[in-house]
Design a protein around this motif. Structure first.
Motif, PDB file in Angstrom:
ATOM      1  N   UNK A  52      41.245  40.827  83.635  1.00 19.39           N
ATOM      2  CA  UNK A  52      40.765  40.431  82.311  1.00 19.39           C
ATOM      3  C   UNK A  52      39.346  39.871  82.386  1.00 19.39           C
ATOM      4  N   UNK A  53      39.068  39.090  83.439  1.00 21.60           N
ATOM      5  CA  UNK A  53      37.722  38.524  83.600  1.00 21.60           C
ATOM      6  C   UNK A  53      36.687  39.624  83.824  1.00 21.60           C
ATOM      7  N   UNK A  54      37.063  40.651  84.579  1.00 18.12           N
ATOM      8  CA  UNK A  54      36.138  41.772  84.807  1.00 18.12           C
ATOM      9  C   UNK A  54      35.867  42.520  83.499  1.00 18.12           C
ATOM     10  N   UNK A  55      36.905  42.673  82.688  1.00 15.99           N
ATOM     11  CA  UNK A  55      36.732  43.357  81.394  1.00 15.99           C
ATOM     12  C   UNK A  55      35.799  42.554  80.494  1.00 15.99           C
ATOM     13  N   UNK A  56      36.012  41.240  80.433  1.00 17.04           N
ATOM     14  CA  UNK A  56      35.176  40.398  79.566  1.00 17.04           C
ATOM     15  C   UNK A  56      33.733  40.325  80.056  1.00 17.04           C
ATOM     16  N   UNK A  57      33.547  40.478  81.368  1.00 21.46           N
ATOM     17  CA  UNK A  57      32.191  40.440  81.930  1.00 21.46           C
ATOM     18  C   UNK A  57      31.529  41.814  81.955  1.00 21.46           C
ATOM     19  N   UNK A  58      32.291  42.845  81.573  1.00 20.47           N
ATOM     20  CA  UNK A  58      31.770  44.212  81.651  1.00 20.47           C
ATOM     21  C   UNK A  58      30.629  44.466  80.685  1.00 20.47           C
ATOM     22  N   UNK A  63      51.737  41.009  77.462  1.00 24.86           N
ATOM     23  CA  UNK A  63      51.564  42.382  76.987  1.00 24.86           C
ATOM     24  C   UNK A  63      52.142  43.385  77.978  1.00 24.86           C
ATOM     25  N   UNK A  64      51.895  43.169  79.268  1.00 20.37           N
ATOM     26  CA  UNK A  64      52.418  44.086  80.285  1.00 20.37           C
ATOM     27  C   UNK A  64      53.941  43.984  80.350  1.00 20.37           C
ATOM     28  N   UNK A  65      54.469  42.759  80.258  1.00 18.70           N
ATOM     29  CA  UNK A  65      55.929  42.576  80.277  1.00 18.70           C
ATOM     30  C   UNK A  65      56.580  43.274  79.098  1.00 18.70           C
ATOM     31  N   UNK A  66      55.958  43.191  77.930  1.00 16.45           N
ATOM     32  CA  UNK A  66      56.489  43.863  76.738  1.00 16.45           C
ATOM     33  C   UNK A  66      56.549  45.370  76.953  1.00 16.45           C
ATOM     34  N   UNK A  67      55.491  45.920  77.569  1.00 14.74           N
ATOM     35  CA  UNK A  67      55.488  47.371  77.823  1.00 14.74           C
ATOM     36  C   UNK A  67      56.616  47.748  78.783  1.00 14.74           C
ATOM     37  N   UNK A  68      56.810  46.924  79.800  1.00 15.06           N
ATOM     38  CA  UNK A  68      57.904  47.229  80.746  1.00 15.06           C
ATOM     39  C   UNK A  68      59.259  47.151  80.041  1.00 15.06           C
ATOM     40  N   UNK A  69      59.427  46.147  79.214  1.00 14.54           N
ATOM     41  CA  UNK A  69      60.700  45.987  78.493  1.00 14.54           C
ATOM     42  C   UNK A  69      60.962  47.160  77.561  1.00 14.54           C
ATOM     43  N   UNK A 118      37.271  40.892  74.373  1.00 14.08           N
ATOM     44  CA  UNK A 118      38.452  40.015  74.444  1.00 14.08           C
ATOM     45  C   UNK A 118      39.718  40.789  74.048  1.00 14.08           C
ATOM     46  N   UNK A 119      39.592  41.632  73.023  1.00 13.38           N
ATOM     47  CA  UNK A 119      40.741  42.463  72.618  1.00 13.38           C
ATOM     48  C   UNK A 119      41.115  43.439  73.722  1.00 13.38           C
ATOM     49  N   UNK A 120      40.098  44.056  74.351  1.00 15.76           N
ATOM     50  CA  UNK A 120      40.368  44.961  75.476  1.00 15.76           C
ATOM     51  C   UNK A 120      41.128  44.216  76.580  1.00 15.76           C
ATOM     52  N   UNK A 121      40.656  43.016  76.903  1.00 10.47           N
ATOM     53  CA  UNK A 121      41.270  42.251  77.983  1.00 10.47           C
ATOM     54  C   UNK A 121      42.712  41.869  77.667  1.00 10.47           C
ATOM     55  N   UNK A 122      42.998  41.643  76.372  1.00  8.61           N
ATOM     56  CA  UNK A 122      44.351  41.207  75.997  1.00  8.61           C
ATOM     57  C   UNK A 122      45.404  42.278  76.250  1.00  8.61           C
ATOM     58  N   UNK A 123      44.953  43.487  76.544  1.00 10.13           N
ATOM     59  CA  UNK A 123      45.885  44.551  76.910  1.00 10.13           C
ATOM     60  C   UNK A 123      46.546  44.245  78.251  1.00 10.13           C
ATOM     61  N   UNK A 124      45.921  43.326  79.020  1.00  9.31           N
ATOM     62  CA  UNK A 124      46.368  43.067  80.395  1.00  9.31           C
ATOM     63  C   UNK A 124      46.792  41.620  80.598  1.00  9.31           C
ATOM     64  N   UNK A 125      47.324  40.991  79.563  1.00  7.10           N
ATOM     65  CA  UNK A 125      47.960  39.685  79.731  1.00  7.10           C
ATOM     66  C   UNK A 125      49.376  39.897  80.269  1.00  7.10           C
ATOM     67  N   UNK A 126      49.946  38.911  80.948  1.00  2.59           N
ATOM     68  CA  UNK A 126      51.333  39.065  81.423  1.00  2.59           C
ATOM     69  C   UNK A 126      52.313  39.385  80.295  1.00  2.59           C
TER      70      UNK A 126
END
Length: 880
Positions: free
Chosen positions: A87-93, A165-171, A155-163
């Motif tokens: 997420x930090x790399x995305x925000x700094x991109x 969001x990823x957990x929801x996709x797995x579920x 910030x919206x791009x980075x929010x795709x990779x919060x725990x």
């Protein structure tokens, strides 16, 4: 990638679809297309996200990290740290210059770059029927200036990779490479109040309510759960059922420096956020979203803003989960959705307005309406109807349980009575008439019998009342009414309809009168009681659905000796609409045909669908029936054959029964015939309401056509009642309605090509397996009209194929409503895929004395067009 388009306005977002603009962006494009007020703005596409990830060389890192994460290790510190670093790399991109330039240019062109904006995530699987992703991805309000817009996008791009969001996709079993982030960017609305609305109750699962949550200020305080908002609950008629004033101790406001702030709002708890008038306006708007985006089937979750004058929608998405709302005894069983007993009357894909009418009335005219007359309480808001592939199905699980719990009728008996083949629900009571429950069921059954007796005695007065009411409405000058008066006319019709329902329901059940006759005959003629009962009833009734057939045959005989009619009907291009003009007043046929239309002109083919014209409007079908029967029509000979069959059957009965029983049998026949008469007459009268309500809707269609809102008068049947009400009440200018209508018409055409399953278990379709002929080469069905006949099978999918049927052919059809019955008189026998012993087709075939076998699953596939068959109506067999 330079040269591609990365920012779409709302029309472009609609055209692009979910894969490019995400669920939120596409739904906003749909809302704008269909005439809803939404903020100025557009969508930064998923391709922009992909370009950003690629140019910042993050693709490989994402693939590797994605492969490491499972539903079980998502909470491990190492995984959380890896996600944080991504997420930090995305925000700094670095944001691609060519995309930023296009975005800024287009926001300037919309004149919103310098205004406060909302920047909201719109992932490609978000806000879909599959998964809502509600609250999973970040959004930002009151964003000001180019630098802050770009920062919010990242910030919206980075929010795709919060725990989370990823957990929801797995579920939800959504792969990471299925989800890409598009971004909705739109102008902030100056909010006096805001909140959310639902077209159902997401807590209880009730389908018949609209639920609204509201607070002062921006909607963030409501969506985030930061406050206890006002709650308004409205019923199916959009009348306020309940208001609950929330504490509303704070509200979200926009700050001048580009932030939002939750501030205290003392005294707000005593104030109602929206007036009652605005609550009703909003509920109508919410219901329109349900019709436009959800097709009156998929419930919607809507975010709205009130600017002090108008409501603006900022989001709409499907409700993906809600509790199952049903009887406790059915909680652990699936819903069985069946078209049993419906295929006869409404086998077709239904236009929106016809579907709305069924949704509003089925609780009254369906089985559920019957039990209410004996005091059986049904929880409000049960979902008893549903459309699959555009066709009408009803909740067989509910029907089976209600019939059992109310009367003690076992599920198998209920299904058999209706002619259904769907599975039975599980019942945990072996003896339904034991104990207090059993006594209540017996008591309700006694009340039910008394209800039928009482209301059957009132039929003539009720029929006359319906005739008078509908005759007055037919004479009314609808064009002279105001829009409001036209709306009120619908309410008046519905009120009169409901007054008639007790009599209709009693008459509808009167076919049970055949039961005692069959039972008595079965004692003396083992295995033949049903066949003999059917034969004794031939030609004995005053069955209105049969009478219209007799009248058409009489008219064909008259036409045969009327040269003017022969000349008119004999033309290859004869116009059915000009018969009044083309036939001279001296024609012997003309006054008789006028009389026929005066009595039967409110009927039509598949007449339960109000989009289908009535014979008074379009006499094509009766005129074609007359034309095709002119050479062979001989009603006297037909009735002589009926009398002969009845005479022969009575001789057999008198020889087989003790003389002391003869009078009893005659009374039972008389009672059974009366029951058949009442059932058909009840529907005959019911259809008078359909004719007048159709006329009112056509007048609405004519007005909307004149105002250039609809292309054609008949497009009104592809509008929802809510949409019509909104336009006529001046709550909406109708913009976009014509586009919605055209899309619905195309969808109907496509769905008509699909074969409808016989039933669904939850969402899974099931076809009843066709019963192949046994070693004796016969198909077994239900014999509903006595006798045997042979002939060439002619398969007709619709009555308008009547030219295929020659005199003496065997009519094979998927279903038959009363519109089919004039064809019966040309057939030697009838074979139908659906239907039961009390269906309209069975009643008319029995009256005519034409051998008929119904309820043979797959018969339209098993019998070949032109094949010789023998139909045994006594045994319910069709020999091939």
């Amino acid at each position: 990638m330079v040269g591609e388009c990365f920012f779409f306005n709302w029309p472009e977002a609609f055209t692009a679809g979910v894969e490019d603009v995400g669920g939120k962006g596409w739904n906003l494009g749909r809302l704008e297309r269909y005439g809803f007020t939404i903020p100025v703005g557009g969508v930064l596409t998923a391709d922009a996200y992909r370009a950003f990830i690629s140019e910042n060389k993050l693709s490989e890192a994402i693939v590797k990290l994605s492969a490491k994460i499972t539903i079980t290790n998502i909470t491990e510190k190492e995984i959380e740290e890896d996600l944080f670093q991504l997420r930090e790399k995305i925000k700094a991109g670095l944001f691609p210059v060519y995309i930023q330039d296009e975005l800024i240019t287009k926001l300037k062109g919309m004149d919103i770059l310098s205004k406060p904006l909302a920047v909201r995530s719109s992932a490609t699987c978000e806000d879909s029927a599959r998964a809502s992703f509600a609250g999973m991805h970040d959004s930002f309000l009151n964003v000001r200036g180019t630098d802050n817009i770009i920062l919010a996008v990242k910030e919206c791009y980075a929010s795709l990779w919060t725990p989370r969001a990823v957990a929801y996709r797995r579920k939800m079993k959504v792969e990471d490479d299925e989800v890409f982030q598009a971004i909705v960017i739109l102008e902030m609305v100056k909010a006096v109040a805001a909140g959310v609305g639902f077209t159902c109750d997401p807590r209880s699962g009730r389908d018949d309510v609209v639920l609204i949550n509201a607070n002062f200020g921006l909607g963030e305080s409501v969506v985030s759960g930061a406050v206890e908002p006002d709650e308004y609950c409205l019923d199916a008629k959009l009348e306020i059922m309940e208001r609950r004033m929330g504490r509303k101790e704070s509200q979200t406001t926009a700050c001048p420096d580009g932030r939002t702030e939750l501030i205290a709002s003392p005294g707000s708890s005593a104030q109602q956020v929206l007036s009652d008038e605005n609550i009703k306006r909003l509920s109508l708007l919410i219901r329109r979203v349900y019709d436009a985006l959800g097709g009156s089937e998929q419930h919607q979750d809507i975010e709205w803003v009130f600017d002090g004058r108008d409501f603006v929608l900022v989001q709409a998405r499907p409700v993906t989960t809600k509790p199952r709302y049903t009887f406790p005894e059915l909680k652990d069983q699936p819903d069985i959705w069946s078209n049993t007993n419906l295929k006869e009357a409404v086998p077709m894909v239904l236009p929106m307005l016809s579907w709305n009418l069924i949704q509003q009335t089925w609780m009254d005219i369906g089985p559920w309406g019957l039990v209410s007359f004996v005091g059986f309480q049904i929880p409000p808001g049960l979902q008893c109807t549903k459309r699959f592939g555009g066709r009408f199905y009803w909740n067989s699980s509910l029907n089976q349980w209600i019939c059992f719990d109310c009367f003690g009728t076992k599920p198998g008996q209920t299904n058999e009575t209706l002619g259904g083949h769907e599975p039975e629900i599980k019942i945990n009571e072996d003896k339904p008439y034991r104990g207090i429950k059993g006594l209540k069921r017996i008591g309700r059954f006694i009340k039910f019998v008394l209800f039928i007796i009482k209301n059957s005695r009132n039929t003539q007065a009720a029929f006359e009342q319906v005739d008078k009411f509908t005759d007055n409405l037919n004479k009314q000058d609808l064009q002279g009414l105001s829009d409001n008066d036209l709306i009120n006319t619908i309410a008046v019709i519905k009120a009169a309809w409901r007054e008639y329902l007790p009599v209709f329901s009693a008459c509808n059940m009167s076919m049970a009168n055949i039961g005692p006759l069959v039972k008595t005959l079965e004692k003396y003629f083992r295995g033949r009681g049903n066949a003999i009962a059917n034969a004794l009833m031939i030609g004995q009734g005053d069955i209105t659905s049969a009478e219209q057939g007799y009248r058409l045959i009489e008219l064909a005989e008259v036409a045969r000796s009327d040269n003017d009619v022969q000349d008119y009907l004999g033309r290859s291009d004869f116009n059915p609409y000009t018969w009044e003009k083309e036939l001279p007043e001296g024609s012997s046929f003309k006054p008789l045909f006028r009389s026929f239309l005066a009595q039967y002109g409110h009927r039509g083919i598949y007449e339960m669908d109000i989009s289908n014209p009535r014979w008074r409007e379009d006499p094509s079908y009766p005129l074609h029936i007359i034309k095709s029967n002119m050479e062979t029509a001989n009603l006297e000979e037909f009735k002589a054959r009926q009398k002969m069959k009845v005479k022969e059957t009575w001789q057999e009965v008198e020889q087989g029964l003790p003389k002391s029983r003869h009078n009893m049998i005659r009374k039972q026949v008389e009672k059974a015939v009366k029951g058949a008469n009442l059932r058909e007459m009840a529907k005959f009268e019911l259809l008078m309401f359909y004719e007048v309500i159709r006329k009112v809707f056509l007048e609405m269609g004519s007005r909307l056509q004149e105002r250039d809102i609809l292309g054609e008068e008949t497009d009104v049947f592809h509008c929802s009642w809510t949409e019509l009400f909104s336009v006529l009440k001046r709550d909406w200018n109708g913009q976009g309605l014509n586009l919605l209508v055209e899309e619905r018409k195309k969808l109907m055409e496509n769905m008509e090509k699909l074969s409808p399953p016989d039933y669904y278990i939850d969402e899974t379709s099931h076809f009843i397996e066709a019963i192949s002929p046994g070693s004796d080469s016969f198909l077994q069905g239900l014999g509903v009209s006595a006798g045997k006949a042979s002939g060439i099978a002619k398969l007709l999918q619709h009555p308008n194929q009547e030219k295929k049927l020659n005199l003496g052919d065997v009519l094979v059809a998927p279903s038959t409503d009363p519109g089919w019955t004039p064809l019966f008189l040309r057939a030697s026998a009838i074979v139908v895929e659906s239907g039961g012993a009390t269906s309209h087709g069975a009643i008319v075939a029995r009256e005519f004395g034409i051998p008929a076998v119904l309820n043979i699953p797959g018969v339209m596939r098993l019998i070949k067009d032109g094949q010789n068959v023998v139909v045994d109506g006594d045994e319910g067999k069709v020999y091939m």
